[in-house]
Write an enzyme that holds these catalytic residues in place. Structure first.
Site, PDB file in Angstrom:
ATOM      1  N   THR A  58      12.854  -0.092  25.230  1.00 15.37           N
ATOM      2  CA  THR A  58      13.369  -0.805  26.418  1.00 15.37           C
ATOM      3  C   THR A  58      12.810  -0.057  27.628  1.00 15.37           C
ATOM      4  O   THR A  58      11.813   0.643  27.506  1.00 15.37           O
ATOM      5  CB  THR A  58      14.915  -0.725  26.444  1.00 15.37           C
ATOM      6  N   GLY A  75      16.659  -4.478  29.043  1.00 20.12           N
ATOM      7  CA  GLY A  75      16.843  -3.964  27.690  1.00 20.12           C
ATOM      8  C   GLY A  75      17.936  -4.598  26.847  1.00 20.12           C
ATOM      9  O   GLY A  75      18.049  -5.826  26.738  1.00 20.12           O
ATOM     10  N   TYR A 106      22.484  14.409  27.720  1.00 21.14           N
ATOM     11  CA  TYR A 106      22.526  13.015  27.238  1.00 21.14           C
ATOM     12  C   TYR A 106      23.311  12.954  25.923  1.00 21.14           C
ATOM     13  O   TYR A 106      24.190  12.099  25.757  1.00 21.14           O
ATOM     14  CB  TYR A 106      21.111  12.453  27.050  1.00 21.14           C
ATOM     15  N   ASN A 134      27.619  -1.298  28.061  1.00 24.07           N
ATOM     16  CA  ASN A 134      26.228  -0.989  27.710  1.00 24.07           C
ATOM     17  C   ASN A 134      25.506  -0.150  28.767  1.00 24.07           C
ATOM     18  O   ASN A 134      24.618   0.645  28.428  1.00 24.07           O
ATOM     19  CB  ASN A 134      25.481  -2.319  27.491  1.00 24.07           C
ATOM     20  N   PHE A 182      14.416   2.358  28.721  1.00 21.40           N
ATOM     21  CA  PHE A 182      15.136   3.622  28.541  1.00 21.40           C
ATOM     22  C   PHE A 182      14.235   4.847  28.762  1.00 21.40           C
ATOM     23  O   PHE A 182      14.572   5.759  29.527  1.00 21.40           O
ATOM     24  CB  PHE A 182      15.745   3.639  27.130  1.00 21.40           C
TER      25      PHE A 182
HETATM   26  P1  NDP Z   1      17.468   0.112  29.983  1.00 19.42           P
HETATM   27  O1  NDP Z   1      17.044   1.171  30.921  1.00 19.42           O
HETATM   28  O2  NDP Z   1      16.482  -0.919  29.595  1.00 19.42           O
HETATM   29  O3  NDP Z   1      18.790  -0.605  30.548  1.00 19.42           O
HETATM   30  C1  NDP Z   1      19.845   0.135  31.103  1.00 19.42           C
HETATM   31  C2  NDP Z   1      20.796  -0.791  31.848  1.00 19.42           C
HETATM   32  O4  NDP Z   1      21.870  -0.007  32.375  1.00 19.42           O
HETATM   33  C3  NDP Z   1      20.128  -1.503  33.014  1.00 19.42           C
HETATM   34  O5  NDP Z   1      20.531  -2.843  33.023  1.00 19.42           O
HETATM   35  C4  NDP Z   1      20.691  -0.783  34.230  1.00 19.42           C
HETATM   36  O6  NDP Z   1      20.824  -1.702  35.311  1.00 19.42           O
HETATM   37  C5  NDP Z   1      22.084  -0.373  33.729  1.00 19.42           C
HETATM   38  N1  NDP Z   1      22.605   0.735  34.505  1.00 19.42           N
HETATM   39  C6  NDP Z   1      22.145   2.021  34.554  1.00 19.42           C
HETATM   40  N2  NDP Z   1      22.847   2.735  35.431  1.00 19.42           N
HETATM   41  C7  NDP Z   1      23.778   1.880  35.962  1.00 19.42           C
HETATM   42  C8  NDP Z   1      24.793   2.028  36.935  1.00 19.42           C
HETATM   43  N3  NDP Z   1      25.008   3.192  37.546  1.00 19.42           N
HETATM   44  N4  NDP Z   1      25.560   0.957  37.243  1.00 19.42           N
HETATM   45  C9  NDP Z   1      25.342  -0.222  36.639  1.00 19.42           C
HETATM   46  N5  NDP Z   1      24.406  -0.428  35.697  1.00 19.42           N
HETATM   47  C10 NDP Z   1      23.625   0.622  35.376  1.00 19.42           C
HETATM   48  O7  NDP Z   1      18.008   0.890  28.684  1.00 19.42           O
HETATM   49  P2  NDP Z   1      18.620   0.360  27.283  1.00 19.42           P
HETATM   50  O8  NDP Z   1      18.774  -1.105  27.274  1.00 19.42           O
HETATM   51  O9  NDP Z   1      17.844   0.990  26.212  1.00 19.42           O
HETATM   52  O10 NDP Z   1      20.037   1.101  27.331  1.00 19.42           O
HETATM   53  C11 NDP Z   1      21.266   0.416  27.202  1.00 19.42           C
HETATM   54  C12 NDP Z   1      22.275   1.347  26.555  1.00 19.42           C
HETATM   55  O11 NDP Z   1      21.871   1.636  25.217  1.00 19.42           O
HETATM   56  C13 NDP Z   1      22.434   2.710  27.255  1.00 19.42           C
HETATM   57  O12 NDP Z   1      23.804   3.058  27.257  1.00 19.42           O
HETATM   58  C14 NDP Z   1      21.636   3.651  26.354  1.00 19.42           C
HETATM   59  O13 NDP Z   1      22.096   4.987  26.435  1.00 19.42           O
HETATM   60  C15 NDP Z   1      21.921   3.037  24.994  1.00 19.42           C
HETATM   61  N6  NDP Z   1      20.968   3.376  23.942  1.00 19.42           N
HETATM   62  C16 NDP Z   1      19.628   3.147  24.112  1.00 19.42           C
HETATM   63  C17 NDP Z   1      18.737   3.481  23.104  1.00 19.42           C
HETATM   64  C18 NDP Z   1      17.254   3.342  23.257  1.00 19.42           C
HETATM   65  O14 NDP Z   1      16.509   3.982  22.490  1.00 19.42           O
HETATM   66  N7  NDP Z   1      16.769   2.499  24.170  1.00 19.42           N
HETATM   67  C19 NDP Z   1      19.219   4.027  21.824  1.00 19.42           C
HETATM   68  C20 NDP Z   1      20.644   4.242  21.768  1.00 19.42           C
HETATM   69  C21 NDP Z   1      21.478   3.895  22.787  1.00 19.42           C
HETATM   70  P3  NDP Z   1      20.491  -1.396  36.850  1.00 19.42           P
HETATM   71  O15 NDP Z   1      19.404  -0.364  36.889  1.00 19.42           O
HETATM   72  O16 NDP Z   1      20.094  -2.737  37.395  1.00 19.42           O
HETATM   73  O17 NDP Z   1      21.787  -0.927  37.412  1.00 19.42           O
HETATM   74  C1  8X3 Z   2      18.626   6.851  22.739  1.00 22.14           C
HETATM   75  C2  8X3 Z   2      18.077   7.315  21.443  1.00 22.14           C
HETATM   76  O1  8X3 Z   2      17.114   9.325  20.212  1.00 22.14           O
HETATM   77  O2  8X3 Z   2      16.305   8.912  22.480  1.00 22.14           O
HETATM   78  O3  8X3 Z   2      20.006   7.006  22.773  1.00 22.14           O
HETATM   79  O4  8X3 Z   2      18.497   9.803  22.108  1.00 22.14           O
HETATM   80  S1  8X3 Z   2      17.491   8.905  21.570  1.00 22.14           S
END
Ligand code: NDP
Ligand code: 8X3
Length: 251
Positions: free
Chosen positions: A187, A13, A152, A86, A189
């Site tokens: 992503t 992501g 969350y 992140n 997510f």
């Molecule tokens: P993804 O699930 O695609 O990526 C999440 C990443 O976080 C992965 O690389 C995962 O790696 C890593 N991760 C999770 N838990 C751990 C851990 N315990 N230790 C190390 N790494 C960890 O999600 P996104 O790219 O969407 O999310 C990235 C960030 O953006 C998050 O903080 C999310 O809350 C935030 N966000 C996302 C939004 C969305 O709509 N997608 C909107 C707003 C914010 P691995 O599993 O290999 O450890």
């Molecule tokens: C991820 C966006 O709206 O699903 O942080 O909470 S939302």
């Protein structure tokens, strides 16, 4: 010498896209996550761009692992100028009375405590150099709440508060802190949130155009490439199809 950026959660992501784009900008990068195979694949892709890369496989929820991974850095890798906090996740959409304790703990331990452990380990490396930039991935869920978002949303409100608090602590060290608050980004997510239920994850983005990884990565690159005297404190970035946490325009 190229500048160094460290991106947590680079195996998927937003983190993966950010690592690639920051590398394209001319940084050498430290990439972290728990999935070793994905870290190796990303490292290959970054090397092909002619940049140096250091993959570190650890769980940000583990304070000892986090401290050891950063403590072992040598030479130029200690000169981290950008930390992108992140790594994070949502797990579940249950109302508060039905909340699953393990889901709550995973979110609190990763999104809040993991971000704290990373910052505590890396900030001293910036402070000795009297410069740096910390970018925290918060969310629109850190500004608003919505049904089933409870824990969350609480973790992302904590990130929002920590970004503001860190900015005051870092002020005299010339270290910038940028809070990034995206709306819906497609992503892994939602797949993680719905525990592998692909149909439920797809449903989240049905009939609307979400943001992409690259939209957020571009925003982060913009923030970290401003002149030394400019800090973007807080960036809310939404899909045009989403007004807030609850109003989404769907076909
Ligand atoms: P993804 O699930 O695609 O990526 C999440 C990443 O976080 C992965 O690389 C995962 O790696 C890593 N991760 C999770 N838990 C751990 C851990 N315990 N230790 C190390 N790494 C960890 O999600 P996104 O790219 O969407 O999310 C990235 C960030 O953006 C998050 O903080 C999310 O809350 C935030 N966000 C996302 C939004 C969305 O709509 N997608 C909107 C707003 C914010 P691995 O599993 O290999 O450890
Ligand atoms: C991820 C966006 O709206 O699903 O942080 O909470 S939302």
């Amino acid at each position: 010498m190229n500048k160094i950026a460290l991106i947590t959660g680079a195996t998927s992501g937003i983190g993966m896209a950010t690592a690639l784009k920051i590398a394209e900008t001319g940084f050498d990068v430290i990439i972290t996550g728990r999935r070793q195979d994905r870290l190796q694949e990303l490292a290959e892709a970054i090397r092909k761009k002619g940049r140096d890369v250091l993959p570190l496989c650890f769980d940000v929820r583990n304070a000892q692992e986090t401290e050891a991974a950063i403590g072992k850095l040598e030479g130029k890798w200690r000169e981290i100028s950008v930390l992108v906090n992140n790594a994070g996740l949502a797990v579940g959409v249950a109302p508060i009375q039905d909340g699953i304790l393990d889901d709550w703990e995973r979110m609190i331990d990763t999104n809040i405590k993991g971000l704290l452990y990373m910052t505590r380990a890396v900030a001293p490396l910036m402070i000795v150099r009297n410069s740096g930039h910390i970018v925290n991935l918060a969310s629109i869920a850190g500004k608003e709440v919505y049904p089933g978002g409870n824990v969350y949303c609480a973790t992302k409100h904590a990130v929002d508060a920590l970004s503001r608090a860190m900015r005051t602590d870092m002020l005299k060290h010339h270290i910038k802190v940028t809070n990034i608050a995206p709306g819906m980004v497609e992503t892994e997510f939602s797949l993680v949130r719905y525990k592998g239920d692909q149909a439920a994850a797809d449903h989240v983005y049905q009939g609307m155009t979400p943001l992409t990884n690259d939209d957020i990565a571009d925003t982060i690159v913009f923030a970290i490439t401003r002149p030394a005297h400019v800090c973007l404190n807080d960036i809310v970035i939404m899909p045009t199809d989403q007004a807030n946490s609850r109003d989404v325009n769907r076909n």
